[in-house]
Enzyme design. Sequence first.
Site, PDB file in Angstrom:
ATOM      1  N   SER A  43      38.185  32.014  29.658  1.00  0.00           N
ATOM      2  CA  SER A  43      38.868  33.060  30.732  1.00  0.00           C
ATOM      3  C   SER A  43      38.887  34.431  29.700  1.00  0.00           C
ATOM      4  O   SER A  43      39.771  34.718  29.229  1.00  0.00           O
ATOM      5  CB  SER A  43      40.487  32.648  30.667  1.00  0.00           C
ATOM      6  N   HIS A 156      40.707  26.064  31.874  1.00  0.00           N
ATOM      7  CA  HIS A 156      40.290  24.940  30.675  1.00  0.00           C
ATOM      8  C   HIS A 156      40.433  23.577  30.936  1.00  0.00           C
ATOM      9  O   HIS A 156      39.962  22.740  30.361  1.00  0.00           O
ATOM     10  CB  HIS A 156      41.365  25.056  29.453  1.00  0.00           C
ATOM     11  N   GLN A 164      47.130  28.417  32.817  1.00  0.00           N
ATOM     12  CA  GLN A 164      46.231  27.607  31.836  1.00  0.00           C
ATOM     13  C   GLN A 164      46.927  26.953  30.885  1.00  0.00           C
ATOM     14  O   GLN A 164      46.265  26.005  30.161  1.00  0.00           O
ATOM     15  CB  GLN A 164      45.382  28.913  31.358  1.00  0.00           C
ATOM     16  N   GLU A 165      47.943  27.507  30.401  1.00  0.00           N
ATOM     17  CA  GLU A 165      48.405  26.990  29.047  1.00  0.00           C
ATOM     18  C   GLU A 165      49.939  26.644  28.820  1.00  0.00           C
ATOM     19  O   GLU A 165      50.645  27.484  29.171  1.00  0.00           O
ATOM     20  CB  GLU A 165      48.057  27.643  27.654  1.00  0.00           C
ATOM     21  N   GLU A 206      41.514  22.653  25.029  1.00  0.00           N
ATOM     22  CA  GLU A 206      42.093  23.084  23.734  1.00  0.00           C
ATOM     23  C   GLU A 206      42.878  21.827  23.308  1.00  0.00           C
ATOM     24  O   GLU A 206      44.188  21.948  22.581  1.00  0.00           O
ATOM     25  CB  GLU A 206      43.065  24.367  24.161  1.00  0.00           C
ATOM     26  N   ASP A 243      50.798  30.541  28.659  1.00  0.00           N
ATOM     27  CA  ASP A 243      49.790  31.466  28.849  1.00  0.00           C
ATOM     28  C   ASP A 243      49.362  31.354  30.511  1.00  0.00           C
ATOM     29  O   ASP A 243      48.645  30.328  30.767  1.00  0.00           O
ATOM     30  CB  ASP A 243      48.492  31.409  27.982  1.00  0.00           C
ATOM     31  N   GLU A 287      52.509  34.843  28.135  1.00  0.00           N
ATOM     32  CA  GLU A 287      51.277  35.700  27.987  1.00  0.00           C
ATOM     33  C   GLU A 287      50.443  35.713  29.461  1.00  0.00           C
ATOM     34  O   GLU A 287      50.720  34.662  30.278  1.00  0.00           O
ATOM     35  CB  GLU A 287      50.388  34.990  26.951  1.00  0.00           C
ATOM     36  N   ASP A 314      47.085  39.581  26.632  1.00  0.00           N
ATOM     37  CA  ASP A 314      45.712  39.056  26.269  1.00  0.00           C
ATOM     38  C   ASP A 314      44.350  39.629  26.805  1.00  0.00           C
ATOM     39  O   ASP A 314      44.039  40.669  26.415  1.00  0.00           O
ATOM     40  CB  ASP A 314      45.737  37.635  26.339  1.00  0.00           C
ATOM     41  N   LYS A 339      42.631  38.071  18.812  1.00  0.00           N
ATOM     42  CA  LYS A 339      41.458  37.352  18.911  1.00  0.00           C
ATOM     43  C   LYS A 339      40.246  38.224  18.196  1.00  0.00           C
ATOM     44  O   LYS A 339      40.100  39.253  19.017  1.00  0.00           O
ATOM     45  CB  LYS A 339      40.905  36.911  20.170  1.00  0.00           C
ATOM     46  N   HIS A 367      43.089  31.367  18.303  1.00  0.00           N
ATOM     47  CA  HIS A 367      41.846  30.713  18.738  1.00  0.00           C
ATOM     48  C   HIS A 367      41.077  31.306  19.977  1.00  0.00           C
ATOM     49  O   HIS A 367      41.781  31.841  20.654  1.00  0.00           O
ATOM     50  CB  HIS A 367      41.852  29.356  18.412  1.00  0.00           C
ATOM     51  N   ARG A 368      40.062  30.583  20.284  1.00  0.00           N
ATOM     52  CA  ARG A 368      39.397  30.601  21.830  1.00  0.00           C
ATOM     53  C   ARG A 368      39.295  29.150  22.217  1.00  0.00           C
ATOM     54  O   ARG A 368      39.342  28.259  21.434  1.00  0.00           O
ATOM     55  CB  ARG A 368      38.187  31.280  21.683  1.00  0.00           C
ATOM     56  N   SER A 369      39.033  29.145  23.471  1.00  0.00           N
ATOM     57  CA  SER A 369      38.754  27.860  23.985  1.00  0.00           C
ATOM     58  C   SER A 369      37.631  26.962  23.384  1.00  0.00           C
ATOM     59  O   SER A 369      37.692  25.750  23.487  1.00  0.00           O
ATOM     60  CB  SER A 369      39.134  27.711  25.495  1.00  0.00           C
ATOM     61  N   LYS A 390      48.250  30.630  17.685  1.00  0.00           N
ATOM     62  CA  LYS A 390      48.289  29.674  18.746  1.00  0.00           C
ATOM     63  C   LYS A 390      46.735  29.259  18.565  1.00  0.00           C
ATOM     64  O   LYS A 390      45.772  29.997  18.476  1.00  0.00           O
ATOM     65  CB  LYS A 390      48.471  30.146  20.078  1.00  0.00           C
TER      66      LYS A 390
HETATM   67  P1  PGA Z   1      39.971  31.564  26.159  1.00  0.00           P
HETATM   68  O1  PGA Z   1      41.685  31.183  26.546  1.00  0.00           O
HETATM   69  O2  PGA Z   1      39.433  31.465  25.047  1.00  0.00           O
HETATM   70  O3  PGA Z   1      39.172  30.737  27.221  1.00  0.00           O
HETATM   71  O4  PGA Z   1      39.896  33.135  26.860  1.00  0.00           O
HETATM   72  C1  PGA Z   1      42.594  31.448  25.471  1.00  0.00           C
HETATM   73  C2  PGA Z   1      43.593  32.524  25.949  1.00  0.00           C
HETATM   74  O5  PGA Z   1      43.305  32.906  27.129  1.00  0.00           O
HETATM   75  O6  PGA Z   1      44.371  32.943  25.174  1.00  0.00           O
HETATM   76 ZN    ZN Z   2      45.353  34.168  26.991  1.00  0.00          ZN
END
Ligand code: PGA
Ligand code: ZN
Length: 421
Positions: A43, A156, A164-165, A206, A243, A287, A314, A339, A367-369, A390
Amino acid sequence: MFPRIQSIDALEILDSRGNPTVRVNLRLDDGTVATASVPSGASTGEHEAVELRDGDKKRYGGKGVLQAVANVNDLIAPALIGQDPRRQAQIDLLMIELDGTPNKAKLGANAILGVSQAVARAAAQASGLPLYAYLGGAGAVHIPVPMMNVLNGGKHADSGMDFQEFMIFPLGAPNFAEALRFGAETFHALKKILAERGYATSVGDEGGFAPQVKSNDEACELIVAAIEAAGFRPGKDIAIALDLAASSFYENGKYRLTRSGQGDKSASEMTALLRQWVEKYPIVSIEDGLAENDWEGFREHTAVLGGKIQIVGDDNLVTNTKFIARAIEEKSCNAALIKLNQIGTVTETVAAIHLCRKAGWGYVISHRSGETEDSFMADFAVAMGGGQIKTGSACRSERIAKYNRLLEIERELGKAAVFGR
Ligand code: PGA
Ligand code: ZN
């Protein structure tokens, strides 16, 4: 004399999703060898630095990174040989100039970041210091609280959640080792509850579960139940962080909560919904509650929620000082997700963090996914002292590698370690 860069070479490896990514090996003339691997998001923000992919459909569906690898080997390496690896800022600037585009489109942020991180690691090794101490100096004693993503939705996982999270945030733990235990025990309690309710317990990118829950609300209720079942107090020992990655369900000016059947919402309606959630559940951080280009919506969002909780940007900020400065000015968030691969060098990432600090903002190293076994970001988080990281749930080794590294750092620091946000 301090050792100099003798050789740099890259290769194509796979990330945790089975997609190609870049690994860089860097050698100094005293025999020091350092390696760094680059992660990859799903994302992604529109304004992130460019992740160079080959586009050759015959290999990995176009996702190969052989061009980025060649850029390291043929263009970056010759320019950096003979350099002092401690000169991180000059080396990063040299690569930015060699690239010559505003978003690292020529060489690729994946090529540049791999080298940038390998340079830092080599300099640390040759200095006889752990990476966190090399990058953070004597003040690098702050171990971050983990935001552990235990329910995965959005891009994800093919689950029932639009958002998403859903993360557990063990703020009440006395140290990192205990925080990790709080998180892992809650993760296992959640697995049991999901199984009892007839939900799947397979995991998403994740490492969080990806059940076909009926609503986004149910996800929060399940987490509160899991925290209690594991013997912890929701909001006291363990809080919730979210998130939404709202850009991923934003379409034609509307936030479309289709998976959960909650219908279309305006920015104000999203903010109102989250305001209710903050009253109902122990949520302390949200987020990307709105889409990346919804600057106006974010101003209201932060005005309404920012006094109570952390509002993290983000996709709208992409670890870029240009966007962070605008958000500080417009009061569009009060914290940034950080990131390294969104911006593409260690130096620029540090600059983004300095800007957050100056504004009194929070920042979360992320991190990244799509990840690798590289734990650079764990050392980086300690070096930057922000108190929040995270990096996924309590499973999948590419996530655990970062947590295990933080356990090591905490033990190494001993009584000097400071834990908390
Ligand atoms: P991504 O997800 O690494 O797929 O961008 C992580 C996030 O959105 O924080
Ligand atoms: Zn994010």
